[in-house]
Design a protein around this motif. Sequence first.
Motif, PDB file in Angstrom:
ATOM      1  N   PHE A  91       0.809  -1.207   0.000  1.00  9.29           N
ATOM      2  CA  PHE A  91       0.000   0.000   0.000  1.00  9.29           C
ATOM      3  C   PHE A  91       0.852   1.271   0.000  1.00  9.29           C
ATOM      4  O   PHE A  91       0.574   2.219  -0.740  1.00  9.29           O
ATOM      5  N   GLY A  92       1.880   1.327   0.823  1.00 11.25           N
ATOM      6  CA  GLY A  92       2.698   2.528   0.908  1.00 11.25           C
ATOM      7  C   GLY A  92       3.319   2.902  -0.422  1.00 11.25           C
ATOM      8  O   GLY A  92       3.418   4.086  -0.769  1.00 11.25           O
ATOM      9  N   ALA A  93       3.747   1.898  -1.199  1.00 11.35           N
ATOM     10  CA  ALA A  93       4.347   2.176  -2.501  1.00 11.35           C
ATOM     11  C   ALA A  93       3.322   2.768  -3.461  1.00 11.35           C
ATOM     12  O   ALA A  93       3.636   3.649  -4.262  1.00 11.35           O
ATOM     13  N   TRP A  94       2.076   2.300  -3.382  1.00  8.93           N
ATOM     14  CA  TRP A  94       1.035   2.839  -4.259  1.00  8.93           C
ATOM     15  C   TRP A  94       0.716   4.288  -3.906  1.00  8.93           C
ATOM     16  O   TRP A  94       0.454   5.111  -4.791  1.00  8.93           O
ATOM     17  N   CYS A  95       0.703   4.606  -2.626  1.00  5.85           N
ATOM     18  CA  CYS A  95       0.461   5.993  -2.223  1.00  5.85           C
ATOM     19  C   CYS A  95       1.599   6.887  -2.709  1.00  5.85           C
ATOM     20  O   CYS A  95       1.360   8.013  -3.177  1.00  5.85           O
ATOM     21  N   ALA A  96       2.837   6.402  -2.621  1.00  6.29           N
ATOM     22  CA  ALA A  96       3.978   7.188  -3.085  1.00  6.29           C
ATOM     23  C   ALA A  96       3.901   7.427  -4.584  1.00  6.29           C
ATOM     24  O   ALA A  96       4.187   8.534  -5.060  1.00  6.29           O
ATOM     25  N   ALA A  97       3.506   6.410  -5.343  1.00 10.87           N
ATOM     26  CA  ALA A  97       3.370   6.564  -6.790  1.00 10.87           C
ATOM     27  C   ALA A  97       2.265   7.556  -7.132  1.00 10.87           C
ATOM     28  O   ALA A  97       2.393   8.361  -8.060  1.00 10.87           O
ATOM     29  N   SER A  98       1.179   7.525  -6.371  1.00 15.34           N
ATOM     30  CA  SER A  98       0.077   8.460  -6.604  1.00 15.34           C
ATOM     31  C   SER A  98       0.510   9.890  -6.331  1.00 15.34           C
ATOM     32  O   SER A  98       0.203  10.808  -7.099  1.00 15.34           O
ATOM     33  N   ALA A  99       1.221  10.101  -5.226  1.00 16.89           N
ATOM     34  CA  ALA A  99       1.697  11.445  -4.886  1.00 16.89           C
ATOM     35  C   ALA A  99       2.662  11.959  -5.952  1.00 16.89           C
ATOM     36  O   ALA A  99       2.607  13.135  -6.341  1.00 16.89           O
ATOM     37  N   ALA A 100       3.552  11.095  -6.439  1.00 14.51           N
ATOM     38  CA  ALA A 100       4.512  11.515  -7.468  1.00 14.51           C
ATOM     39  C   ALA A 100       3.791  11.894  -8.755  1.00 14.51           C
ATOM     40  O   ALA A 100       4.125  12.887  -9.400  1.00 14.51           O
ATOM     41  N   ALA A 101       2.779  11.104  -9.144  1.00  7.88           N
ATOM     42  CA  ALA A 101       2.028  11.400 -10.363  1.00  7.88           C
ATOM     43  C   ALA A 101       1.261  12.706 -10.222  1.00  7.88           C
ATOM     44  O   ALA A 101       1.210  13.523 -11.149  1.00  7.88           O
ATOM     45  N   LEU A 102       0.656  12.943  -9.061  1.00  8.81           N
ATOM     46  CA  LEU A 102      -0.084  14.181  -8.842  1.00  8.81           C
ATOM     47  C   LEU A 102       0.851  15.387  -8.824  1.00  8.81           C
ATOM     48  O   LEU A 102       0.481  16.480  -9.292  1.00  8.81           O
ATOM     49  N   ALA A 103       2.041  15.222  -8.305  1.00  5.31           N
ATOM     50  CA  ALA A 103       3.009  16.322  -8.285  1.00  5.31           C
ATOM     51  C   ALA A 103       3.397  16.718  -9.703  1.00  5.31           C
ATOM     52  O   ALA A 103       3.616  17.903  -9.989  1.00  5.31           O
ATOM     53  N   ARG A 104       3.478  15.742 -10.603  1.00 10.34           N
ATOM     54  CA  ARG A 104       3.819  16.040 -12.003  1.00 10.34           C
ATOM     55  C   ARG A 104       2.634  16.636 -12.743  1.00 10.34           C
ATOM     56  O   ARG A 104       2.769  17.604 -13.486  1.00 10.34           O
ATOM     57  N   ASN A 105       1.448  16.043 -12.543  1.00  7.94           N
ATOM     58  CA  ASN A 105       0.289  16.400 -13.356  1.00  7.94           C
ATOM     59  C   ASN A 105      -0.500  17.594 -12.829  1.00  7.94           C
ATOM     60  O   ASN A 105      -1.158  18.289 -13.601  1.00  7.94           O
ATOM     61  N   ARG A 106      -0.476  17.803 -11.504  1.00  7.57           N
ATOM     62  CA  ARG A 106      -1.266  18.874 -10.882  1.00  7.57           C
ATOM     63  C   ARG A 106      -2.687  18.840 -11.437  1.00  7.57           C
ATOM     64  O   ARG A 106      -3.208  19.819 -11.984  1.00  7.57           O
ATOM     65  N   SER A 107      -3.338  17.702 -11.298  1.00  8.32           N
ATOM     66  CA  SER A 107      -4.644  17.489 -11.911  1.00  8.32           C
ATOM     67  C   SER A 107      -5.655  18.535 -11.460  1.00  8.32           C
ATOM     68  O   SER A 107      -5.726  18.900 -10.292  1.00  8.32           O
ATOM     69  N   ALA A 108      -6.445  19.021 -12.427  1.00  9.83           N
ATOM     70  CA  ALA A 108      -7.497  19.985 -12.129  1.00  9.83           C
ATOM     71  C   ALA A 108      -8.867  19.329 -12.103  1.00  9.83           C
ATOM     72  O   ALA A 108      -9.871  20.012 -11.943  1.00  9.83           O
ATOM     73  N   THR A 109      -8.912  18.015 -12.279  1.00  3.74           N
ATOM     74  CA  THR A 109     -10.188  17.301 -12.231  1.00  3.74           C
ATOM     75  C   THR A 109     -10.014  16.013 -11.438  1.00  3.74           C
ATOM     76  O   THR A 109      -8.902  15.519 -11.250  1.00  3.74           O
ATOM     77  N   LEU A 110     -11.139  15.469 -10.996  1.00  8.75           N
ATOM     78  CA  LEU A 110     -11.171  14.146 -10.381  1.00  8.75           C
ATOM     79  C   LEU A 110     -12.364  13.389 -10.933  1.00  8.75           C
ATOM     80  O   LEU A 110     -13.353  13.992 -11.364  1.00  8.75           O
ATOM     81  N   CYS A 111     -12.276  12.072 -10.898  1.00 11.00           N
ATOM     82  CA  CYS A 111     -13.335  11.219 -11.418  1.00 11.00           C
ATOM     83  C   CYS A 111     -13.898  10.397 -10.264  1.00 11.00           C
ATOM     84  O   CYS A 111     -13.146   9.765  -9.518  1.00 11.00           O
ATOM     85  N   PHE A 112     -15.226  10.419 -10.118  1.00 12.82           N
ATOM     86  CA  PHE A 112     -15.870   9.733  -9.001  1.00 12.82           C
ATOM     87  C   PHE A 112     -16.843   8.681  -9.512  1.00 12.82           C
ATOM     88  O   PHE A 112     -17.544   8.906 -10.502  1.00 12.82           O
ATOM     89  N   PRO A 113     -16.918   7.530  -8.816  1.00  9.83           N
ATOM     90  CA  PRO A 113     -17.885   6.503  -9.215  1.00  9.83           C
ATOM     91  C   PRO A 113     -19.263   6.820  -8.682  1.00  9.83           C
ATOM     92  O   PRO A 113     -19.425   7.350  -7.580  1.00  9.83           O
ATOM     93  N   SER A 114     -20.280   6.516  -9.478  1.00 16.48           N
ATOM     94  CA  SER A 114     -21.633   6.542  -8.946  1.00 16.48           C
ATOM     95  C   SER A 114     -21.760   5.395  -7.963  1.00 16.48           C
ATOM     96  O   SER A 114     -20.868   4.550  -7.843  1.00 16.48           O
ATOM     97  N   SER A 115     -22.879   5.344  -7.270  1.00 13.04           N
ATOM     98  CA  SER A 115     -23.052   4.288  -6.271  1.00 13.04           C
ATOM     99  C   SER A 115     -23.046   2.913  -6.895  1.00 13.04           C
ATOM    100  O   SER A 115     -22.707   1.930  -6.264  1.00 13.04           O
ATOM    101  N   GLY A 116     -23.455   2.839  -8.162  1.00 15.03           N
ATOM    102  CA  GLY A 116     -23.361   1.550  -8.837  1.00 15.03           C
ATOM    103  C   GLY A 116     -24.559   0.674  -8.626  1.00 15.03           C
ATOM    104  O   GLY A 116     -24.875   0.300  -7.516  1.00 15.03           O
ATOM    105  N   SER A 117     -25.261   0.321  -9.700  1.00 12.10           N
ATOM    106  CA  SER A 117     -26.458  -0.491  -9.566  1.00 12.10           C
ATOM    107  C   SER A 117     -26.308  -1.860 -10.199  1.00 12.10           C
ATOM    108  O   SER A 117     -27.113  -2.742  -9.985  1.00 12.10           O
ATOM    109  N   THR A 118     -25.270  -2.078 -10.973  1.00 13.58           N
ATOM    110  CA  THR A 118     -25.141  -3.347 -11.673  1.00 13.58           C
ATOM    111  C   THR A 118     -23.763  -3.961 -11.470  1.00 13.58           C
ATOM    112  O   THR A 118     -23.399  -4.897 -12.165  1.00 13.58           O
ATOM    113  N   GLY A 119     -23.003  -3.472 -10.525  1.00 12.54           N
ATOM    114  CA  GLY A 119     -21.643  -3.971 -10.332  1.00 12.54           C
ATOM    115  C   GLY A 119     -20.631  -3.203 -11.166  1.00 12.54           C
ATOM    116  O   GLY A 119     -19.446  -3.408 -11.028  1.00 12.54           O
ATOM    117  N   GLN A 120     -21.076  -2.328 -12.071  1.00 16.70           N
ATOM    118  CA  GLN A 120     -20.195  -1.527 -12.893  1.00 16.70           C
ATOM    119  C   GLN A 120     -20.590  -0.070 -12.738  1.00 16.70           C
ATOM    120  O   GLN A 120     -21.317   0.480 -13.562  1.00 16.70           O
TER     121      GLN A 120
END
Length: 412
Positions: free
Chosen positions: A91-120
């Motif tokens: 887990f710690g390595a994945w968080c580090a990779a996420s932080a590094a990617a965000l530092a490079r990209n400085r994302s201005a958007t995020l994507c969120f899942p709906s609650s999901g009614s069919t498993g997708q």
Amino acid sequence: MDRAYAYDGWWQDDFALRRFVQHLLTSEARLLCRDALAARPPAPWPDNFALDERGLGVDSLDRLHLVASLGEALDVQFVRRDAAQLAHAEFGAWCAASAAALARNRSATLCFPSSGSTGQPERHRHALAELVEEAEFLATLWRGRRRVLCAVPAHHIYGFIFSVLLPQALGGLVVEEVANPAALVARWQPGDLVIGFPDFWRAFARLGRQAPADICATSSTAPCPGEVAIAIAALGMGLTEIFGSTETAGLGWRADPDAAFCRFPWWRVNADGHWLRRLPDGERIADLPDYLETVGDAHFRPAGRCDAKVQVGGMNVSLAAVRAQLLAHPWVHDAAVRLMRPEEGARLKAFIVPRPGAPAEALLRAELTTWIAAQLPPAQRPRALRFGSQLPRGTMGKAADWDSAIMDEHAG
């Protein structure tokens, strides 16, 4: 704890980023593994928690899906230099990779899942600036809070606004997770803001515990029944409801269950009844998942969903999708599915027409109960089964799949 950071650098709060990644990976792994996670360590996960068959219950192919889901949610591209960390099943390595990617990209958007009614679950992208605008407005409703206790996941839009952005808008408040109402009672103190959802508050009301002075509460993800909001107020907490969806983010708020919702100031309704979201360079028409009745110049009341979905535990559940799943069982000839009435509970209920040659009702009930638990995630599982030789019919001969009164008359 000082967690000062610019909004576009929300991920610099290590606690916030780790909660986001943990909650997203847990949700995605449950979709992949049908809720059969190999291990469930208490939050927060340690750095060495294994994201493999031993820990999260996923294999190397599943991890490719998790990488893609995480990149989509954060709106980042994981590059070759991230590969070593992401290949590391910890887990710690994945968080580090996420932080590094965000530092490079400085994302201005995020994507969120709906609650999901069919498993997708469907995914909806939002500009970070719009979510910040909502958090800063909400902060005006809760000035003077000293801590946030949160019962919602950070990777859903409600959880992100209320447990990542809102605490910063309130001056960098500490966020603590509460898994259930009993945990809330064990930890609450004056000055808390508690982030919950209708089923959480329904369960809390049953505890009947009087809250300490100066605790505020909020609810979203689904309409909060009036009797629940009244019960929470009687126990000493003022409950503010937020109405919105994953598609739109917040649309409005109210502090009185009998009142109409007050529309957030960046929304307006035009002469054709369309909702428009104010933007720096114009307006955007919203695709609302709910019918909304306009009340006066700045208020509205929900008037039902536009689709054939219901809310179960804060999840959008398609009744048609659940019925289709039931029809896939070899002993089910036909089925009808509906939401229980308030006095029955807050889960789904199904009427089953068995095929000829199916086992006796007691055996069939046991078989279907086991099968449903294996095939459907919790929110989609009918918790009450009724059986009959044909589906209930209304007076005009039409199937009464969605008519609870007729269904119960035949079901007994």
